[in-house]
Design an enzyme around this catalytic site. Structure first.
Site, PDB file in Angstrom:
ATOM      1  N   ARG A 229       0.847  -1.192   0.000  1.00 34.11           N
ATOM      2  CA  ARG A 229       0.000   0.000   0.000  1.00 34.11           C
ATOM      3  C   ARG A 229       0.887   1.248   0.000  1.00 34.11           C
ATOM      4  NH1 ARG A 229      -3.356  -2.553  -1.739  1.00 34.11           N
ATOM      5  NH2 ARG A 229      -5.496  -2.946  -1.055  1.00 34.11           N
ATOM      6  N   HIS A 277      -0.180   0.582  -9.995  1.00 40.52           N
ATOM      7  CA  HIS A 277      -0.978  -0.219  -9.064  1.00 40.52           C
ATOM      8  C   HIS A 277      -1.638  -1.394  -9.783  1.00 40.52           C
ATOM      9  CE1 HIS A 277      -3.410  -0.006  -5.052  1.00 40.52           C
ATOM     10  NE2 HIS A 277      -3.140  -1.257  -5.410  1.00 40.52           N
TER      11      HIS A 277
END
Length: 314
Positions: A229, A277
């Site tokens: 993250r 991502h």
């Protein structure tokens, strides 16, 4: 009873069609459209607006549409019902592919050769260490971390793992907690970060952690791969370590702000690889199937699987 889709940034009609095909007997409703809030028993969410899940008196469970659940706990008005995360073999495999790819890119110096190709240089110092002499440290030993560690071992890397609480995994050297972190970092040439984002792990990839990585390894210095993250990393500390040479390179798939802003130094730094991502971009059909199967389990009176512990945040 109905399933509510509460998501931002995704094509909601595609998701409605997927779930309707899997759950033909269940109405699929969408946040932002009129629907009977009393009929909603289940929610599938991805970064829903804060407070938008209140007033659902018969809500039985919330499902994250991704591997992470930190966005759910960012909602201070989140209903107190069971939350399930996605555990999907397809997603796990894709994450391991990403991790193995970039570890091999560092092992085989492929970024260097790509630069040399652009410059028309034919140079090789014959410094090609074997995978067995390169120490990879996997931070986070959940489903994703364990699978990545196993596949790195198959390639031949010297792999160890770290988690916040002790975990015994056959064939893998493990460390845990604050007391084990220092020893774990000191034997790590490539750090792979796959820990969940919680209040305890926010900003964990900082100057102090980077300074603890091995400096005398076969790769000439440590490398970082963060596919966990964005909130795990302190961007300024990573850039400073790269500029100082205490970190030789970084592969970053996640960022505090996404999409990554055009003025981020990561875009232009010669020793940073940016990916959008997509390290574990699982097939939407696979995710929908997992959630539909969970709903069928609940409807049959069976327990929910992969339930999140709110106290730990994962």
């Amino acid at each position: 009873m109905s399933l509510l889709l509460a998501m931002t940034g995704w094509h909601v009609e595609d998701w409605r069609a997927r779930f309707q095909a899997l759950l033909p007997e269940m109405p699929i409703v969408v946040l932002g459209e009129p629907f009977d809030r009393r009929a909603v028993h289940y929610v599938a969410s991805w970064k829903h607006p804060v407070g938008s899940l209140t007033g659902l008196p018969n809500l039985a469970a919330i499902f994250s549409l991704g591997a992470g659940v930190d966005f759910l706990f960012a909602d201070d008005k989140l209903p107190t019902v069971p939350i399930a995360r996605v555990v999907d073999p397809d997603l796990t495999t894709r994450m391991s592919e990403y991790v193995v790819l970039h570890c091999l890119m560092y092992l085989r110096q492929q970024y260097r050769y790509l630069r040399q190709q652009r410059e028309g240089l034919w140079e090789d110092d014959r410094n090609q260490p074997a995978a067995r002499s390169v120490r990879v440290g996997v931070m986070g030993l959940g489903e994703l971390g364990r699978d990545a560690a196993r596949k790195l071992q198959v390639i031949g890397f010297d792999v160890a793992g770290w988690s916040r609480s002790p975990k015994a995994i056959d064939g893998l050297t493990t460390f845990s907690g604050e007391e084990g972190l220092k020893a774990f970092l000191a034997r790590t040439d490539i750090l792979v970060c796959l820990v969940p984002l919680t209040p305890d792990t926010r900003g964990i990839i900082n100057a102090e952690l980077i300074a603890g990585l091995a400096q005398g390894g076969r790769l000439g210095g440590p490398f970082l791969i963060n596919a966990g993250r964005g909130g795990l990393q302190v961007a300024a500390d990573i850039v400073a370590a790269l500029d100082a040479g205490t970190l030789r390179g970084a592969t970053l798939d996640v960022f505090e702000t996404e999409p990554l802003p055009p003025d981020s130094p990561f875009w232009r730094h010669p020793n940073v690889t940016v990916t959008p991502h997509n390290s574990a971009m699982s097939e939407p059909e696979a995710i929908a199937s997992v959630i539909a199967a969970q709903i069928r389990r609940l409807e049959a009176g069976e327990p929910l699987q992969n339930v999140v512990d709110p106290a730990r945040g994962y």
